[in-house]
Write an enzyme that holds these catalytic residues in place. Structure first.
Site, PDB file in Angstrom:
ATOM      1  N   LYS A 128       0.815  -1.226   0.000  1.00 26.22           N
ATOM      2  CA  LYS A 128       0.000   0.000   0.000  1.00 26.22           C
ATOM      3  C   LYS A 128       0.841   1.265   0.000  1.00 26.22           C
ATOM      4  CE  LYS A 128      -4.428  -1.692   1.169  1.00 26.22           C
ATOM      5  NZ  LYS A 128      -5.738  -1.497   1.685  1.00 26.22           N
ATOM      6  N   LYS A 209      -5.996  -9.330  -6.324  1.00 27.57           N
ATOM      7  CA  LYS A 209      -7.168  -9.505  -5.458  1.00 27.57           C
ATOM      8  C   LYS A 209      -8.235  -8.449  -5.776  1.00 27.57           C
ATOM      9  CE  LYS A 209      -7.585  -7.819  -1.304  1.00 27.57           C
ATOM     10  NZ  LYS A 209      -7.923  -7.466   0.067  1.00 27.57           N
ATOM     11  N   LYS A 212     -11.632  -2.871  -3.191  1.00 29.65           N
ATOM     12  CA  LYS A 212     -12.471  -1.671  -3.259  1.00 29.65           C
ATOM     13  C   LYS A 212     -11.718  -0.521  -3.910  1.00 29.65           C
ATOM     14  CE  LYS A 212     -13.983  -2.289   1.387  1.00 29.65           C
ATOM     15  NZ  LYS A 212     -12.674  -2.344   1.936  1.00 29.65           N
TER      16      LYS A 212
END
Ligand code: AQP
Length: 345
Positions: A128, A209, A212
């Site tokens: 991230k 994956k 969102k």
């Protein structure tokens, strides 16, 4: 239990095992969140003593992505989706994380006992933070907040997707270290990974994956739980497979494996049954079957969601009751940790 009594680490107290789980209101919930998390919660809800949280404090770790007006509404939408998916608010504690201050407060105590090097090793932090010019302290500290969420409720089991197992291991390490330094305070939790639907991949990129945040940028990445039928159809029928004409089961590509995995998770058919069903058929048939199964899965959830959304005052009342129940438990654990450290009133 009085505040200074500590539950034995990892020992359910004879009653139902205690479970904590949460989802970030960082975007629209999708099929991956449903199959990898929500559905598993619903299936086991009456066998366990559950705390289900909408983890909004986790959703602000990337400040560039925060939309303050939208976040509050999204937290309520996610909570409504818990209930629409089948979570019973009377038998489970359901609340929004920021409504219970103990989460943030325990995080500070655990920050002071957690070595920084443990956090830099987390693969989610690495992925991230990659390519970002500026990374918040909160993004690095995210797993400590997650540890607080779990430890506050003397949790035994944490149902998670595979990608979260490393964080649960870290929670155990954080609790073990605290217990070792300041005396038995926290119960040690275990991760539980569901057998099917454990990792749903993006329809447009089956190596990644379903997520969102990616779905915010890419229209065909995910099926959201509240998407209309036309959008679901477009996304699934344009899913990436491979260049073969017939469904290939041996050495199947990531895209085909993802579609088969979704069918397996939604219909319960085994891979052998699916191999028979699609023997000699093309990818169009496979996608149509996935579409049908997904629509059937989502229809009752969407219908219940509309009912809940039509009575916002009732939803707020349910969440306020959930927060009261959560606070009562969380305050006891926080007090134990404060006493162990010699802080607090
Ligand atoms: N694609 C997925 N397949 C299986 N399980 C999944 N989960 C999320 N995506 C998938 C599981 O859902 C739970 C809640 O996750 P979360 O929303 O709090 O965090 P996340 O894993 O970071 O979800 P996203 O969609 O990737 O959100 P963003 O993009 O905002 O970070 C977890 O148990 C997770 O494993």
């Amino acid at each position: 239990m009085s505040p200074d009594q500590t539950p034995a680490a990892g020992q359910p107290d004879g009653a139902r095992p205690r479970v904590f789980s949460g989802i970030q209101p960082s975007g629209d919930l999708h099929l991956g969140t449903y199959l990898g998390a929500l559905r598993q919660w619903v299936e086991a809800q009456h066998e366990r003593d559950n705390v289900f949280c909408v983890v909004d404090l986790h959703a602000i770790t990337v400040p560039e992505d925060v939309d303050p007006a939208g976040l509050r509404a999204k937290s309520r939408e996610v909570a409504a989706l818990y209930f629409a998916a089948g979570i019973d608010p009377d038998d489970n504690v359901v609340f929004v994380q920021s409504h219970v201050r103990e989460h943030a407060e325990l995080t500070w105590l655990l920050n002071c006992t957690t070595p920084l090097g443990w956090l830099y090793r987390m693969t989610q932090f690495k992925s991230k933070s990659e390519g970002r010019e500026s990374v918040s302290t909160g993004l690095l500290d995210y797993p400590v907040l997650q540890a607080s969420d779990i430890l506050l409720y003397d949790t035994d089991l944490v149902p998670v997707g595979e990608d979260q197992v490393q964080h649960i291991e870290l929670t155990r390490d954080i609790a073990t270290r605290f217990n070792h330094l300041f005396g038995e305070t926290f119960r040690l939790p275990k991760a539980v990974v569901p057998k099917s639907g454990a990792r749903v991949m993006g329809f447009d990129d089956p190596e990644t994956k379903m997520s969102k945040s990616i779905a915010r940028e890419r229209d065909r990445h995910a099926v959201h739980l509240l998407d209309p039928e036309s959008k679901i159809k477009k996304t699934i029928m344009s899913a990436v497979t491979d260049s073969e004409r017939e469904v290939r089961f041996e050495h199947a590509s990531a895209g085909v494996k993802n579609l088969l995995g979704i069918l397996n998770a939604t219909t319960g058919e085994t891979y052998e049954q699916l191999a028979d069903r699609f023997d000699g058929k093309g990818y169009g048939d496979l996608k149509k079957a996935v579409l049908e199964a997904v629509l059937e899965t989502l229809a009752p959830i969407q219908a219940r969601y509309q009912e809940l959304a039509s009575d916002p005052a009732e939803l707020d009342a349910i969440l306020a009751r959930g927060a009261d129940r959560a606070r009562e438990r969380a305050a006891r654990t926080l007090e134990r940790a404060q006493r162990a450290l010699g802080v607090g009133a």
